[in-house]
Write a protein that holds these residues in place. Structure first.
Motif, short mmCIF file in Angstrom:
data_model
loop_
_atom_site.label_atom_id
_atom_site.label_comp_id
_atom_site.label_asym_id
_atom_site.label_seq_id
_atom_site.Cartn_x
_atom_site.Cartn_y
_atom_site.Cartn_z
N ASN A 4 0.82 -1.20 0.00
CA ASN A 4 0.00 0.00 0.00
C ASN A 4 0.86 1.26 0.00
N LYS A 5 2.05 1.18 0.56
CA LYS A 5 2.94 2.35 0.65
C LYS A 5 4.05 2.32 -0.41
N LEU A 8 4.25 5.46 -2.54
CA LEU A 8 4.71 6.54 -1.67
C LEU A 8 6.22 6.47 -1.47
N CYS A 65 0.39 9.11 -6.63
CA CYS A 65 0.10 9.23 -5.19
C CYS A 65 -1.20 10.01 -4.97
N ARG A 68 -3.95 7.48 -5.74
CA ARG A 68 -4.05 6.36 -4.81
C ARG A 68 -4.39 6.79 -3.39
N TYR A 69 -3.75 7.86 -2.92
CA TYR A 69 -3.92 8.26 -1.52
C TYR A 69 -4.90 9.42 -1.33
N TRP A 71 -4.88 12.59 -2.16
CA TRP A 71 -4.30 13.81 -1.60
C TRP A 71 -5.13 15.02 -2.01
N GLU A 99 5.57 9.71 6.81
CA GLU A 99 4.30 9.05 6.50
C GLU A 99 4.48 7.59 6.13
#
Length: 100
Positions: A4-5, A8, A65, A68-69, A71, A99
């Protein structure tokens, strides 16, 4: 590593390398304009080429990012502007390190 990261972490690493390449490019650019070192011209050419590829990777990963996240737009704008200012990508890398 948590998948998941993963994006990132890629973005964080590219931000760091892109920041370093920008600082080196500025250094070669100053040397090219203030000295007679022929190798400074080659430094601008090749480091500039690498920096351009890293910039494209930075923007692509920023977009990934963001998607997906989820932001917020303010964060995306700040991270984008950081890609244009020497030393600012180091701020992005540090922020993302906390993070990840």
């Amino acid at each position: 590593m948590n998948s998941n990261k993963q994006i990132l972490n890629w973005f964080r690493n590219v931000a760091l390398v892109e920041g370093v390449s920008m600082v080196i490019l500025v250094m070669f650019s100053v040397l090219k304009r203030t000295t007679d070192y022929n190798w400074a011209v080659l430094g601008v050419k090749y480091v500039g080429w690498a920096h351009g590829l890293l910039f494209i990777a930075y923007i692509y990963l920023l977009w990934m990012c963001t998607d997906r996240y989820k932001w917020k737009s303010g964060r995306v704008v700040i991270f984008f502007l950081a890609s244009l200012v020497p030393f600012a990508p180091f701020f992005v890398e540090r922020k993302l390190k906390h993070e990840a």
